[in-house]
Design a protein around this motif. Structure first.
Motif, short mmCIF file in Angstrom:
data_model
loop_
_atom_site.label_atom_id
_atom_site.label_comp_id
_atom_site.label_asym_id
_atom_site.label_seq_id
_atom_site.Cartn_x
_atom_site.Cartn_y
_atom_site.Cartn_z
N VAL A 1 24.05 -33.17 -38.50
CA VAL A 1 24.21 -34.61 -38.28
C VAL A 1 23.44 -35.03 -37.04
O VAL A 1 23.22 -34.22 -36.12
CB VAL A 1 25.70 -34.99 -38.12
CG1 VAL A 1 26.48 -34.69 -39.39
CG2 VAL A 1 26.32 -34.26 -36.93
N THR B 1 19.43 -38.19 -31.22
CA THR B 1 18.22 -38.89 -31.65
C THR B 1 17.04 -38.54 -30.73
O THR B 1 15.90 -38.48 -31.18
CB THR B 1 18.47 -40.40 -31.64
OG1 THR B 1 19.03 -40.79 -30.36
CG2 THR B 1 19.44 -40.81 -32.75
N THR C 1 24.94 -39.40 -38.28
CA THR C 1 24.29 -39.69 -39.55
C THR C 1 23.96 -38.37 -40.24
O THR C 1 23.23 -37.54 -39.67
CB THR C 1 23.00 -40.48 -39.32
OG1 THR C 1 23.31 -41.69 -38.62
CG2 THR C 1 22.32 -40.81 -40.64
N THR D 1 22.16 -35.59 -42.53
CA THR D 1 20.76 -35.34 -42.86
C THR D 1 20.68 -34.56 -44.17
O THR D 1 21.70 -34.18 -44.75
CB THR D 1 20.06 -34.55 -41.75
OG1 THR D 1 20.62 -33.23 -41.69
CG2 THR D 1 20.24 -35.24 -40.39
N SER E 1 23.51 -40.64 -31.80
CA SER E 1 22.71 -41.37 -30.83
C SER E 1 22.85 -40.72 -29.46
O SER E 1 23.96 -40.40 -29.01
CB SER E 1 23.17 -42.83 -30.77
OG SER E 1 22.44 -43.55 -29.80
#
Length: 305
Positions: free
Chosen positions: A141, A164, A133, A135, A144
């Protein structure tokens, strides 16, 4: 031919005797940038000595002239009989072929390894951007992961990867310090340097200078990135972030804030050496660099006069 002998002897001595001295001089990181320069100078000196020795062999073969009298005199001073001091053309040609074969094999191995590392790193960066994801920070990024980790990989473009678990483990100042550390690696092109050094270490595994040098430079580059991050965010947030991320190993093609020498790096940041100690290390390291460069030149001058 004496020049080639001395150059090869110089290279062998540096390759086998320099690592213990350089390790003792640089392992504490009192002057990490100079430490990197000292290791690189020694490794470059060995490579240049090998190439120069081959040139010394090639020039008489191409010129077709006799062995210079100064060379014969040098060998005689070393106890070599005059009839053995002059290497016949077939012998020189045989040595040259062996040298070229070794050089070609090493160059091919280094080039292939570097290409493989660059491709693997670029693929890792692409995969991180696809599954992660983005940022607000450019190039960062989040993926997970149950283990806290932060590292950077080079690609087109580069990527800084946070799990994460790392985002959850770090507070704001710690995260900023960790990102500054990773950005320092990218800005300093540390990945590219380590790719070449690791390729040399793989191809010249019998020479401790290259195997130990690649590991030592990796530690020193972490310290260089530490220093750059500390100038902006302070030592304590970086050390706290480093310790929070110390458990998982970094990827093979990435540089992570907690990748290596964590205890030594934390100690040097929280209890920095005194100014006088740092200056002594700088002077000693600079002297070692100068001696490494000057030694073959001095020997060559003495031999020919």
């Amino acid at each position: 031919m004496t020049g080639a002998v001395y150059l090869l002897l110089y290279g062998a001595l540096v390759a086998w005797l320099a690592p213990p001295a350089l390790t003792r001089l640089t392992r504490r990181g009192a002057a990490p940038r100079l430490g990197v320069a000292a290791w690189l100078t020694a490794m470059a000196g060995v490579v240049v000595a090998w190439v120069a020795a081959m040139v010394v062999v090639v020039v008489p073969l191409v010129g077709g002239g006799p062995t210079p009298s100064a060379v014969v005199l040098c060998l005689e001073l070393l106890g070599v009989a005059e009839r053995r001091a002059t290497l016949a053309t077939p012998g020189a040609a045989a040595l040259l072929l062996v040298g070229l074969a070794i050089s070609t094999a090493v160059a091919f191995g280094v080039g292939r390894t570097v290409r493989g590392l660059r491709t693997s790193s670029a693929e890792h960066a692409d995969a991180a951007r696809m599954v992660g994801t983005p940022t607000a920070a450019e190039g960062v990024v989040v993926v997970s992961g149950d283990r806290p980790a932060a590292y950077c990989v080079v690609g087109r473009p580069h990527a800084i990867v946070l799990t994460t678990a790392a985002v959850a483990a770090l507070d704001g100042p710690q995260l900023d310090a960790v990102l500054a550390h990773e950005n320092a690696h990218l800005a300093g092109r540390h990945h590219q340097l380590l790719m070449v050094l690791r390729a040399l270490a793989a191809s010249l595994a019998q020479l401790p200078l290259f195997t130990r040098g690649a590991a030592a430079v990796a530690d020193l580059l972490e310290m260089c990135a530490d220093d750059r991050a500390v100038r902006r965010h302070g030592a304590r947030p970086l050390v706290a972030g480093m310790l929070a991320l110390a458990s998982p190993p970094p990827p093979a093609n990435g540089l992570a804030v907690a990748a290596t020498a964590t205890a030594v790096r934390a100690h040097r940041l929280l209890e920095p050496a005194r100014r006088s100690t740092r200056w002594c290390h700088r002077v000693a390291t600079s002297a070692v660099i100068a001696a490494t460069i000057a030694a073959p030149v001095v020997v060559n001058v003495l031999c020919h006069h």
